[in-house]
Design a protein around this motif. Structure first.
Motif, PDB file in Angstrom:
ATOM      1  N   ASP B  36       0.853  -1.192   0.000  1.00 39.63           N
ATOM      2  CA  ASP B  36       0.000   0.000   0.000  1.00 39.63           C
ATOM      3  C   ASP B  36       0.886   1.239   0.000  1.00 39.63           C
ATOM      4  N   GLY B  38      -0.445   4.319  -0.455  1.00 37.31           N
ATOM      5  CA  GLY B  38      -1.330   5.461  -0.274  1.00 37.31           C
ATOM      6  C   GLY B  38      -2.308   5.574  -1.432  1.00 37.31           C
ATOM      7  N   ASP B  65      -8.077   3.053  -5.288  1.00 38.94           N
ATOM      8  CA  ASP B  65      -9.539   2.986  -5.182  1.00 38.94           C
ATOM      9  C   ASP B  65     -10.158   2.117  -6.272  1.00 38.94           C
ATOM     10  N   LYS B 111     -13.352  -3.190   5.627  1.00 40.98           N
ATOM     11  CA  LYS B 111     -12.162  -2.751   4.908  1.00 40.98           C
ATOM     12  C   LYS B 111     -11.039  -3.785   4.973  1.00 40.98           C
ATOM     13  N   ARG B 115      -4.676  -2.496   4.358  1.00 37.39           N
ATOM     14  CA  ARG B 115      -4.642  -1.138   3.821  1.00 37.39           C
ATOM     15  C   ARG B 115      -4.334  -0.159   4.948  1.00 37.39           C
ATOM     16  N   LYS B 116      -3.522   0.838   4.614  1.00 36.55           N
ATOM     17  CA  LYS B 116      -3.175   1.815   5.654  1.00 36.55           C
ATOM     18  C   LYS B 116      -4.385   2.633   6.088  1.00 36.55           C
ATOM     19  N   SER B 117      -5.419   2.667   5.244  1.00 34.20           N
ATOM     20  CA  SER B 117      -6.623   3.414   5.623  1.00 34.20           C
ATOM     21  C   SER B 117      -7.493   2.621   6.591  1.00 34.20           C
ATOM     22  N   ALA B 118      -7.141   1.378   6.879  1.00 36.17           N
ATOM     23  CA  ALA B 118      -7.906   0.577   7.829  1.00 36.17           C
ATOM     24  C   ALA B 118      -7.192   0.597   9.177  1.00 36.17           C
ATOM     25  N   PRO B 155      -5.512   7.172  14.609  1.00 37.56           N
ATOM     26  CA  PRO B 155      -6.469   8.197  14.178  1.00 37.56           C
ATOM     27  C   PRO B 155      -7.150   8.850  15.369  1.00 37.56           C
ATOM     28  N   ARG B 178     -13.702   4.386   9.029  1.00 38.79           N
ATOM     29  CA  ARG B 178     -13.182   5.516   8.275  1.00 38.79           C
ATOM     30  C   ARG B 178     -13.212   5.260   6.788  1.00 38.79           C
TER      31      ARG B 178
END
Lengths: 128, 178
Positions: B36, B38, B65, B111, B115-118, B155, B178
């Motif tokens: 990942d 970003g 995405d 999610k 993934r770094k967004s998780a 976060p 998120r």
């Protein structure tokens, strides 16, 4: 034979620890917990009493620890050290949480420390 | 073993590049995973020529995405397992992959966890041990000059105080991390 510089476990010298919390805050796995309180110490000749941190509890959860050694590297007082002791198995998850007594019992001997070129031996709980 | 080095291909050329290497003797599939970055997601496969003992790493870059890539399973049956893993951990959709059952996670988890967004749920359900401060028994009222310490990389919504704790639990319960 396990070499002295082996990263078997992480040991604590409670007498060297100042409860500064750097290891706790830098640990990526959040496996270190530290309880402390402050005490006023009056020294002869000093104008006013000095506030010192007193270590109450220090726990490493070896079920979470990934042996990265960041705490050992960052400790400004060499209160944490690698130890070749490695026999940490436990039958319960709670048994992997080691307190001050267990963490001091694995403090590397002077021989190990010399071999590893790291702190240890001097200032160990048994020496002091 | 010697290395064939790194080969970067576009997603459109992925299958063709891998098929070409396979016909050159890289018949042993080693692994496939994702990284990942970003905004983008890189997929890497490592294959080996067992005769010459040369290895090759083939990389491709996907938009994070819309991470879709052709499945290697027609050329390397062993890639199926790695692709299923990359699908559930990184959210890559492998077109042509017959078996899409998750390997480890419940399908309802939400999610992809790598993934770094998780965010790591373990960071939401536990207080940061670094927040502890020496209790002051010598003076009254503590030390107001000390700034509140925050755990790095967590976060805001996961931080435990009376307000944020409720928000974090509500988001976790709804599965919308998120």
């Amino acid at each position: 034979m396990i070499p002295g510089e082996a990263h078997g476990t992480i040991a604590l010298s409670a007498s060297a620890c100042t409860s500064c919390m750097i290891c706790v805050r830098e640990c990526p796995t959040w496996c270190i917990e530290l309880d402390s309180h402050t005490e006023q110490v009056s020294e002869p000749g000093a104008r006013r009493p000095k506030t010192v941190n007193v270590l109450d509890a220090f726990r490493i959860d070896f079920g979470l620890c990934m042996y990265c050694g960041i705490c050992v590297d960052l400790c400004p007082f060499d209160a944490l050290a690698w130890s070749p002791e490695h026999d940490l198995a436990s039958t319960t998850a709670a048994g992997l949480v080691h307190g001050i007594e267990e963490l001091e019992s694995t403090w590397p001997s002077a021989d190990c420390a010399a071999e590893a070129g790291t702190p240890g031996g001097d200032g160990s709980p048994s020496d002091s | 073993m010697t290395s064939h080095g790194r080969t970067d291909v576009s997603p459109a050329d992925w299958l063709e590049a891998m098929a070409g290497l396979r016909s050159e003797g890289f018949v042993l599939f080693d692994f496939l995973t994702a990284v990942d970055r970003g905004a983008t997601l890189e997929v890497v496969a490592r294959i080996v020529n067992p005769v010459t003992r040369v290895t090759a790493m083939v990389w491709t870059t996907l938009p994070a995405d819309a991470a879709e890539l052709a499945s290697l399973s027609d050329y390397y049956l062993g890639a199926t397992w790695c692709e299923r893993e990359a699908a559930e951990m990184f959210g890559v959709t492998f077109i042509g992959l017959a078996d899409t059952r998750p390997l480890l996670l419940r399908a309802s988890l939400g999610k992809p966890p790598m993934r770094k967004s998780a965010p790591l749920v373990a960071r939401a359900i536990r207080d940061w041990p670094g927040a502890a401060q020496a209790t002051d028994d010598g003076r009254q009222g503590g030390n107001p000059s000390r700034r509140r310490q925050l755990p790095p990389g967590v976060p805001e919504v996961f931080l435990h105080d009376d307000v944020n704790g409720d928000v974090a639990s509500a988001e976790l319960a709804s599965g919308d991390q998120r």
